[in-house]
Design a protein around this motif. Structure first.
Motif, PDB file in Angstrom:
ATOM      1  N   ALA A  85       0.877  -1.222  -0.045  1.00  0.00           N
ATOM      2  CA  ALA A  85      -0.016  -0.022  -0.071  1.00  0.00           C
ATOM      3  C   ALA A  85       0.817   1.186   0.240  1.00  0.00           C
ATOM      4  O   ALA A  85       0.551   2.242  -0.739  1.00  0.00           O
ATOM      5  N   TRP A  86       1.904   1.336   0.818  1.00  0.00           N
ATOM      6  CA  TRP A  86       2.695   2.513   0.786  1.00  0.00           C
ATOM      7  C   TRP A  86       3.468   2.527  -0.657  1.00  0.00           C
ATOM      8  O   TRP A  86       3.698   3.555  -0.985  1.00  0.00           O
ATOM      9  N   GLU A  87       4.038   1.493  -1.138  1.00  0.00           N
ATOM     10  CA  GLU A  87       4.686   1.591  -2.620  1.00  0.00           C
ATOM     11  C   GLU A  87       3.327   2.131  -3.473  1.00  0.00           C
ATOM     12  O   GLU A  87       4.121   3.091  -4.496  1.00  0.00           O
ATOM     13  N   TYR A  88       2.305   1.833  -3.401  1.00  0.00           N
ATOM     14  CA  TYR A  88       1.109   2.064  -4.372  1.00  0.00           C
ATOM     15  C   TYR A  88       0.954   3.568  -4.235  1.00  0.00           C
ATOM     16  O   TYR A  88       0.857   4.361  -5.013  1.00  0.00           O
ATOM     17  N   ALA A  89       1.111   3.956  -2.735  1.00  0.00           N
ATOM     18  CA  ALA A  89       0.636   5.425  -2.448  1.00  0.00           C
ATOM     19  C   ALA A  89       1.814   6.283  -2.927  1.00  0.00           C
ATOM     20  O   ALA A  89       1.409   7.233  -3.549  1.00  0.00           O
ATOM     21  N   LEU A  90       2.920   6.067  -2.799  1.00  0.00           N
ATOM     22  CA  LEU A  90       3.958   6.908  -3.179  1.00  0.00           C
ATOM     23  C   LEU A  90       4.000   6.859  -4.917  1.00  0.00           C
ATOM     24  O   LEU A  90       4.296   8.011  -5.371  1.00  0.00           O
ATOM     25  N   ALA A  94       3.431  10.378  -6.952  1.00  0.00           N
ATOM     26  CA  ALA A  94       4.419  10.909  -7.828  1.00  0.00           C
ATOM     27  C   ALA A  94       3.604  11.093  -9.195  1.00  0.00           C
ATOM     28  O   ALA A  94       4.102  12.063 -10.081  1.00  0.00           O
ATOM     29  N   TRP A  95       2.697  10.129  -9.448  1.00  0.00           N
ATOM     30  CA  TRP A  95       2.085  10.175 -10.826  1.00  0.00           C
ATOM     31  C   TRP A  95       1.010  11.386 -10.561  1.00  0.00           C
ATOM     32  O   TRP A  95       0.940  12.289 -11.766  1.00  0.00           O
ATOM     33  N   LEU A 100       5.880  16.601  -6.728  1.00  0.00           N
ATOM     34  CA  LEU A 100       6.511  15.592  -5.912  1.00  0.00           C
ATOM     35  C   LEU A 100       7.395  14.716  -6.495  1.00  0.00           C
ATOM     36  O   LEU A 100       8.546  13.880  -5.619  1.00  0.00           O
ATOM     37  N   ARG A 101       7.546  14.623  -7.722  1.00  0.00           N
ATOM     38  CA  ARG A 101       8.254  13.510  -8.577  1.00  0.00           C
ATOM     39  C   ARG A 101      10.150  13.419  -8.234  1.00  0.00           C
ATOM     40  O   ARG A 101      10.574  12.725  -7.807  1.00  0.00           O
ATOM     41  N   VAL A 106      14.295   8.850  -8.792  1.00  0.00           N
ATOM     42  CA  VAL A 106      15.262   9.209  -9.018  1.00  0.00           C
ATOM     43  C   VAL A 106      15.119   9.779 -10.513  1.00  0.00           C
ATOM     44  O   VAL A 106      14.720   9.183 -11.427  1.00  0.00           O
ATOM     45  N   PRO A 107      15.689  11.014 -10.679  1.00  0.00           N
ATOM     46  CA  PRO A 107      15.451  11.763 -12.041  1.00  0.00           C
ATOM     47  C   PRO A 107      16.675  10.956 -12.928  1.00  0.00           C
ATOM     48  O   PRO A 107      17.639  10.527 -12.385  1.00  0.00           O
ATOM     49  N   PRO A 108      16.519  10.957 -14.337  1.00  0.00           N
ATOM     50  CA  PRO A 108      17.604  10.235 -15.022  1.00  0.00           C
ATOM     51  C   PRO A 108      18.740  11.328 -15.200  1.00  0.00           C
ATOM     52  O   PRO A 108      18.892  12.452 -14.901  1.00  0.00           O
TER      53      PRO A 108
END
Length: 166
Positions: A85-90, A94-95, A100-101, A106-108
């Motif tokens: 759930a935490w992974e999905y929430a983050l 971000a989406w 927040l991204r 991690v940016p390219p």
């Protein structure tokens, strides 16, 4: 305790009954299968550092329900669901909120531009020239000079745009 002494009873005789081990293993396997099959859909084969963290945490949480510490299967599944759930929430944050991204992913990092490797970027990622060339070969590119731009993506993959005519 002697190094030569082996407690054969504890090696082969389970502390919990074999039927309980089978039931716990079955429930945890089916629960993990359902959670990962229906909730955790992502690009297969592209694992970044956050994905690895989730896998390790899920493995540890699932172990709780398998009987070693006498935790219930429900507790193990609850821990796994919490992590997922935490992974999905983050991912959703971000989406949904582009601002927040930079904080959540991690940016390219540009490592080649106009046929030249950016040494400071390679140094920052501790990426040797031999390793860079190895990754370029995976894209059927022999020389850095054939690359218009290459970026090291947040999940560790190298994305490459060839120069026209290369």
């Amino acid at each position: 305790m002697s190094l030569a002494f082996v407690d054969w009873h504890s090696v082969f005789v389970p502390e919990i009954g074999v039927p309980e081990i089978v039931v716990r293993g079955t429930i945890m396997y089916l629960a993990m299968f359902a959670i990962l099959r229906f909730i955790a859909r992502r690009q297969t084969g592209n694992f970044g550092p956050a994905d690895l963290l989730v896998i390790v945490l899920i493995a540890d949480a699932a172990q709780n329900g398998l009987g070693k510490d006498y935790s219930s299967v429900t507790e193990g599944i609850g821990l796994v669901l919490t992590i997922v759930a935490w992974e999905y929430a983050l991912d959703w944050l971000a989406w949904r909120f582009p601002a927040l991204r930079p904080w959540l992913s991690v940016p390219p990092l540009k490592i080649i531009e106009d046929g030249r490797a950016i040494q400071s970027a390679l140094d920052r990622e501790m990426l040797s020239e031999a390793e860079l060339l190895g990754q370029l070969r995976e894209h059927q590119i022999e020389r850095v000079s054939d690359v218009k731009v290459a970026r090291l993506e947040g999940d560790g993959r190298l994305s490459v745009i060839k120069k026209s005519g290369a």
